[in-house]
Design a protein around this motif. Structure first.
Motif, PDB file in Angstrom:
ATOM      1  N   GLU A  10       5.081  -3.289  -5.005  1.00  0.00           N
ATOM      2  CA  GLU A  10       5.724  -4.390  -4.288  1.00  0.00           C
ATOM      3  C   GLU A  10       7.136  -4.015  -3.841  1.00  0.00           C
ATOM      4  OE1 GLU A  10       3.828  -8.357  -6.340  1.00  0.00           O
ATOM      5  OE2 GLU A  10       5.230  -7.147  -7.521  1.00  0.00           O
ATOM      6  N   ALA A  11       7.868  -3.336  -4.716  1.00  0.00           N
ATOM      7  CA  ALA A  11       9.228  -2.911  -4.377  1.00  0.00           C
ATOM      8  C   ALA A  11       9.218  -1.942  -3.203  1.00  0.00           C
ATOM      9  CB  ALA A  11       9.899  -2.272  -5.591  1.00  0.00           C
ATOM     10  N   ILE A  12       8.276  -1.024  -3.195  1.00  0.00           N
ATOM     11  CA  ILE A  12       8.161  -0.064  -2.095  1.00  0.00           C
ATOM     12  C   ILE A  12       7.837  -0.790  -0.793  1.00  0.00           C
ATOM     13  CG2 ILE A  12       6.734   1.823  -1.177  1.00  0.00           C
ATOM     14  CD1 ILE A  12       6.601   2.869  -4.105  1.00  0.00           C
ATOM     15  N   ARG A  13       6.955  -1.771  -0.858  1.00  0.00           N
ATOM     16  CA  ARG A  13       6.603  -2.542   0.339  1.00  0.00           C
ATOM     17  C   ARG A  13       7.838  -3.266   0.897  1.00  0.00           C
ATOM     18  NH1 ARG A  13       2.152  -5.149  -1.221  1.00  0.00           N
ATOM     19  NH2 ARG A  13       3.362  -6.777  -2.225  1.00  0.00           N
ATOM     20  N   ILE A  14       8.647  -3.856   0.030  1.00  0.00           N
ATOM     21  CA  ILE A  14       9.871  -4.541   0.466  1.00  0.00           C
ATOM     22  C   ILE A  14      10.832  -3.553   1.118  1.00  0.00           C
ATOM     23  CG2 ILE A  14      11.991  -5.611  -0.416  1.00  0.00           C
ATOM     24  CD1 ILE A  14      10.235  -7.187  -2.326  1.00  0.00           C
ATOM     25  N   LEU A  15      10.969  -2.373   0.519  1.00  0.00           N
ATOM     26  CA  LEU A  15      11.882  -1.373   1.075  1.00  0.00           C
ATOM     27  C   LEU A  15      11.390  -0.853   2.426  1.00  0.00           C
ATOM     28  CD1 LEU A  15      12.790   0.546  -2.189  1.00  0.00           C
ATOM     29  CD2 LEU A  15      14.291  -0.928  -0.822  1.00  0.00           C
ATOM     30  N   ILE A  16      10.099  -0.692   2.564  1.00  0.00           N
ATOM     31  CA  ILE A  16       9.535  -0.249   3.843  1.00  0.00           C
ATOM     32  C   ILE A  16       9.768  -1.309   4.918  1.00  0.00           C
ATOM     33  CG2 ILE A  16       7.366   0.224   5.078  1.00  0.00           C
ATOM     34  CD1 ILE A  16       6.449   1.721   2.537  1.00  0.00           C
ATOM     35  N   GLU A  17       9.578  -2.581   4.570  1.00  0.00           N
ATOM     36  CA  GLU A  17       9.827  -3.658   5.523  1.00  0.00           C
ATOM     37  C   GLU A  17      11.302  -3.704   5.930  1.00  0.00           C
ATOM     38  OE1 GLU A  17       8.352  -7.173   3.632  1.00  0.00           O
ATOM     39  OE2 GLU A  17       6.262  -6.563   3.898  1.00  0.00           O
ATOM     40  N   ALA A  18      12.189  -3.501   4.965  1.00  0.00           N
ATOM     41  CA  ALA A  18      13.625  -3.478   5.267  1.00  0.00           C
ATOM     42  C   ALA A  18      13.942  -2.299   6.184  1.00  0.00           C
ATOM     43  CB  ALA A  18      14.435  -3.382   3.979  1.00  0.00           C
ATOM     44  N   HIS A  19      13.322  -1.152   5.930  1.00  0.00           N
ATOM     45  CA  HIS A  19      13.530   0.040   6.751  1.00  0.00           C
ATOM     46  C   HIS A  19      13.080  -0.222   8.186  1.00  0.00           C
ATOM     47  CE1 HIS A  19      12.990   4.153   8.219  1.00  0.00           C
ATOM     48  NE2 HIS A  19      13.896   4.498   7.312  1.00  0.00           N
TER      49      HIS A  19
END
Length: 73
Positions: A10-19
């Motif tokens: 989930e954290a990786i998904r949030i970071l990818i969306e922010a990117h």
């Protein structure tokens, strides 16, 4: 300070969306300067690599916000 608990995925998904947001794939990022965008992208790239590799288990979503994400794997 708020704390959010989530899985590494989930954290990786949030970071990818922010990117993606900072990359200019949303209209809101058109206002930001290219230097500011570059700095944010570098920080997100580094954080994303560290979270994926398991070197980081906590990070702040937005430094000014104060919300802390804790990864619970």
């Amino acid at each position: 300070m708020d704390r959010i608990f989530m899985t590494r995925e989930e954290a990786i998904r949030i970071l990818i969306e922010a990117h993606e947001s900072v990359c200019g794939r949303s209209a809101a990022t058109l206002i930001r300067s290219s230097e500011d965008r570059s700095t944010r992208l570098e920080a997100l790239d580094r954080l994303l690599l560290d979270v994926r590799a398991g070197r980081v288990d906590e990070f702040r979503t937005i430094p000014e916000d104060g919300t802390c994400v804790s990864i619970t794997d």
